[in-house]
Design a protein around this motif. Structure first.
Motif, PDB file in Angstrom:
ATOM      1  N   UNK A  94      55.902  36.263  49.549  1.00  0.00           N
ATOM      2  CA  UNK A  94      55.774  36.058  48.168  1.00  0.00           C
ATOM      3  C   UNK A  94      55.444  34.674  47.949  1.00  0.00           C
ATOM      4  N   UNK A  95      55.267  33.777  48.653  1.00  0.00           N
ATOM      5  CA  UNK A  95      54.741  32.300  48.550  1.00  0.00           C
ATOM      6  C   UNK A  95      53.154  32.530  48.441  1.00  0.00           C
ATOM      7  N   UNK A  96      52.913  33.175  49.582  1.00  0.00           N
ATOM      8  CA  UNK A  96      51.399  33.477  49.388  1.00  0.00           C
ATOM      9  C   UNK A  96      50.850  34.399  48.267  1.00  0.00           C
ATOM     10  N   UNK A  97      51.485  35.401  47.811  1.00  0.00           N
ATOM     11  CA  UNK A  97      50.863  36.048  46.429  1.00  0.00           C
ATOM     12  C   UNK A  97      51.336  35.115  45.092  1.00  0.00           C
ATOM     13  N   UNK A  98      52.038  34.094  45.327  1.00  0.00           N
ATOM     14  CA  UNK A  98      52.383  33.312  44.129  1.00  0.00           C
ATOM     15  C   UNK A  98      51.102  32.491  43.991  1.00  0.00           C
ATOM     16  N   UNK A  99      50.601  32.045  45.017  1.00  0.00           N
ATOM     17  CA  UNK A  99      49.266  31.145  44.987  1.00  0.00           C
ATOM     18  C   UNK A  99      48.278  31.701  44.484  1.00  0.00           C
ATOM     19  N   UNK A 100      48.076  33.196  44.584  1.00  0.00           N
ATOM     20  CA  UNK A 100      46.654  33.816  44.241  1.00  0.00           C
ATOM     21  C   UNK A 100      46.891  34.471  42.925  1.00  0.00           C
ATOM     22  N   UNK A 101      48.192  34.898  42.520  1.00  0.00           N
ATOM     23  CA  UNK A 101      48.319  35.773  41.429  1.00  0.00           C
ATOM     24  C   UNK A 101      49.894  35.413  40.867  1.00  0.00           C
ATOM     25  N   UNK A 102      50.068  34.536  40.349  1.00  0.00           N
ATOM     26  CA  UNK A 102      51.250  34.008  39.697  1.00  0.00           C
ATOM     27  C   UNK A 102      51.893  34.885  38.815  1.00  0.00           C
ATOM     28  N   UNK A 105      56.041  41.403  38.205  1.00  0.00           N
ATOM     29  CA  UNK A 105      56.053  42.720  38.052  1.00  0.00           C
ATOM     30  C   UNK A 105      55.619  43.631  39.303  1.00  0.00           C
ATOM     31  N   UNK A 106      55.009  42.985  40.419  1.00  0.00           N
ATOM     32  CA  UNK A 106      55.232  43.440  41.646  1.00  0.00           C
ATOM     33  C   UNK A 106      56.420  43.379  42.304  1.00  0.00           C
ATOM     34  N   UNK A 107      57.032  42.362  42.285  1.00  0.00           N
ATOM     35  CA  UNK A 107      58.396  42.379  42.776  1.00  0.00           C
ATOM     36  C   UNK A 107      59.377  43.496  42.347  1.00  0.00           C
ATOM     37  N   UNK A 108      59.407  43.703  40.932  1.00  0.00           N
ATOM     38  CA  UNK A 108      60.182  44.170  40.299  1.00  0.00           C
ATOM     39  C   UNK A 108      60.043  45.750  40.660  1.00  0.00           C
ATOM     40  N   UNK A 109      58.546  46.095  40.731  1.00  0.00           N
ATOM     41  CA  UNK A 109      58.110  47.591  40.935  1.00  0.00           C
ATOM     42  C   UNK A 109      58.692  47.746  42.534  1.00  0.00           C
ATOM     43  N   UNK A 110      58.508  47.038  43.260  1.00  0.00           N
ATOM     44  CA  UNK A 110      58.657  47.241  44.699  1.00  0.00           C
ATOM     45  C   UNK A 110      60.069  47.346  44.914  1.00  0.00           C
ATOM     46  N   UNK A 111      60.942  46.610  44.304  1.00  0.00           N
ATOM     47  CA  UNK A 111      62.568  46.878  44.428  1.00  0.00           C
ATOM     48  C   UNK A 111      62.870  48.008  43.701  1.00  0.00           C
ATOM     49  N   UNK A 128      58.315  42.033  32.528  1.00  0.00           N
ATOM     50  CA  UNK A 128      57.058  41.695  32.797  1.00  0.00           C
ATOM     51  C   UNK A 128      56.126  42.867  32.702  1.00  0.00           C
ATOM     52  N   UNK A 129      56.307  43.775  31.812  1.00  0.00           N
ATOM     53  CA  UNK A 129      55.818  45.068  31.266  1.00  0.00           C
ATOM     54  C   UNK A 129      54.072  44.718  31.187  1.00  0.00           C
ATOM     55  N   UNK A 130      53.722  43.633  30.484  1.00  0.00           N
ATOM     56  CA  UNK A 130      52.460  43.177  30.118  1.00  0.00           C
ATOM     57  C   UNK A 130      51.823  42.887  31.595  1.00  0.00           C
ATOM     58  N   UNK A 131      52.185  42.395  32.604  1.00  0.00           N
ATOM     59  CA  UNK A 131      51.737  41.884  33.648  1.00  0.00           C
ATOM     60  C   UNK A 131      51.811  43.020  34.976  1.00  0.00           C
ATOM     61  N   UNK A 132      51.798  44.366  34.605  1.00  0.00           N
ATOM     62  CA  UNK A 132      51.957  45.446  35.743  1.00  0.00           C
ATOM     63  C   UNK A 132      50.875  45.409  36.338  1.00  0.00           C
ATOM     64  N   UNK A 133      50.881  45.626  37.722  1.00  0.00           N
ATOM     65  CA  UNK A 133      49.777  45.761  38.719  1.00  0.00           C
ATOM     66  C   UNK A 133      48.816  47.044  38.274  1.00  0.00           C
ATOM     67  N   UNK A 134      47.663  46.869  38.078  1.00  0.00           N
ATOM     68  CA  UNK A 134      46.784  48.075  37.978  1.00  0.00           C
ATOM     69  C   UNK A 134      46.533  48.628  39.463  1.00  0.00           C
TER      70      UNK A 134
END
Length: 396
Positions: free
Chosen positions: A31-39, A44-50, A110-116
């Motif tokens: 999660x720390x690595x992803x936070x650096x590249x696309x915070x 949205x990613x975490x919410x969808x994964x959980x 985080x609806x407007x930041x959902x991953x494509x």
């Protein structure tokens, strides 16, 4: 002789929390690595994964709930509240529901930041990383129903071990000698062996649902009195020469003040179950104890039914603790089973005189040899069947 260090090397230690630590560190690093590249997309990613990880167990829990509601609500839960007992047992407990609820809220925020679609690999990596974290934290762990099903199917319960120990270490050793011990007891006490009912020649094993056992039956019911012990059985066992096994004879008085002798005792492994429920370190409460008693009864019954050494030498009596208000409940239960044994198992033996009574009615002057030489014919009677215990006589 092994030293203590060698013994410690052979005995496995209890498992620790290292899996939880590894899962937490892996998830934090990812999660720390992803936070650096696309915070902006991380939430949205975490919410969808959980939500992906918790949605499946929730649906599976609903499937388990249907089974429990239809078939096991009374026998396993005794009519207790669905929210407090049945839902957590099916995996619909607080952790899973809370994780799914928080994930849904995060996904909404985080609806407007959902991953494509182009970010599907990041989502898959996040799912892979979060799965062990949710698994070790108990969110995705097996439900109580699944654990119970696995333990019962693989014979891993405490009750299975106690039932097999009771059979192999006690019943299989003493039951083959029970009838001989009763005959010797009647001879030494100047009793008529035929006065004992056939049912009372079995070992009556009491199994109370609450597992609370009294060491003296007369303390529970005044209609029960200790008479004497059967002759001892001495068996060389586990290095002990002449280990003594014995049974006690009790006199049970019915409502007509008639006395019935029988050999009766509690199933001693139930003391272990009861004492475990009194120890906080055992993690064994009253509901678990009741389920283990029922499983002990079922397992022991299955074992004894397939045992040639113990066949027709025992009777298991399951005592319902909900009727303890009756001061003579125990004696009534024992007498009821004795009467049932006599009525169902031994009163069906035909009377020799009844078998020989006018077998050739309708041809009284025919020769016996002539009758036996004819081919048998099927005779159908339109009369109502008569009780087996009351032979009827025809008058011509």
């Amino acid at each position: 002789m092994q030293c203590p260090r060698e013994q410690d090397a052979l005995i496995p230690r209890p498992r620790g929390d290292l899996p939880k630590l590894c899962a937490a560190v892996t998830a934090a690093v990812t999660i720390g690595g992803m936070l650096l590249f696309s915070p902006e997309k991380l939430l949205g990613w975490i919410a969808m994964a959980v939500l992906m990880l918790t949605g499946g167990p929730l649906l599976h829990g609903l499937c388990l709930l249907a089974e429990e509601l239809i078939y096991h609500s009374n026998t396993r839960y005794r009519g207790q509240g669905m929210l407090s007992h049945m839902l957590p047992a099916c995996g619909l407990g607080g952790k899973t529901l809370l994780a799914a609820g928080v994930a849904s809220l995060m996904l909404y925020l985080a609806g407007h930041h959902l991953p494509h679609k182009c970010n599907i690999w990041e989502l898959l990596v996040l799912v892979f990383v979060l799965y062990p974290l949710l698994k070790v934290s108990g969110v995705l762990g097996p439900s109580a129903v699944e654990v119970s099903d696995i333990c019962e199917g693989r014979k891993k319960n405490v009750a299975h071990g106690l039932a097999w120990s009771f059979y192999l270490g006690y019943l299989r050793l003493v039951l083959p000698h029970l009838e001989q011990s009763i005959a010797g007891f009647c001879a030494t006490h100047q009793l008529n062996n035929t006065s004992w009912g056939r049912g009372s020649r079995k070992l009556l094993i009491l199994i109370p649902l609450n597992a609370n056992i009294s060491h003296k039956l007369e303390d529970e019911d005044e209609n029960i009195q200790f008479y004497d012990n059967l002759p001892n059985n001495e068996i060389d066992r586990a290095g002990v020469r002449g280990r003594v096994y014995k049974h006690s004879v009790y006199r049970i008085m019915d409502e007509n003040r008639k006395v019935h002798e029988c050999v009766v005792e509690y199933a001693t492994p139930l003391l272990t179950l009861y004492n475990m429920s009194q120890e906080s370190s055992a993690g064994f409460g009253e509901p678990e104890r009741r389920q283990q008693v029922l499983l002990f009864f079922r397992t022991l019954q299955d074992i004894l039914e397939h045992s040639l050494e113990c066949r027709n030498r025992y009777k298991l009596i399951l005592l319902n603790d909900e009727q303890e208000d009756d001061p003579h409940f125990l004696s009534k239960a024992i007498l009821r089973h004795l009467e049932q044994q006599e009525r169902e198992e031994f009163c069906l033996t035909p009377n020799p005189q009844q078998e020989r009574a006018h077998p050739f009615v309708g041809n009284a002057h025919s020769n016996n040899g002539d009758v036996m030489s004819r081919d048998p014919t099927l005779m159908i009677s339109l009369e109502r069947p008569q009780p087996l215990r009351v032979p009827t006589e025809d008058t011509y």
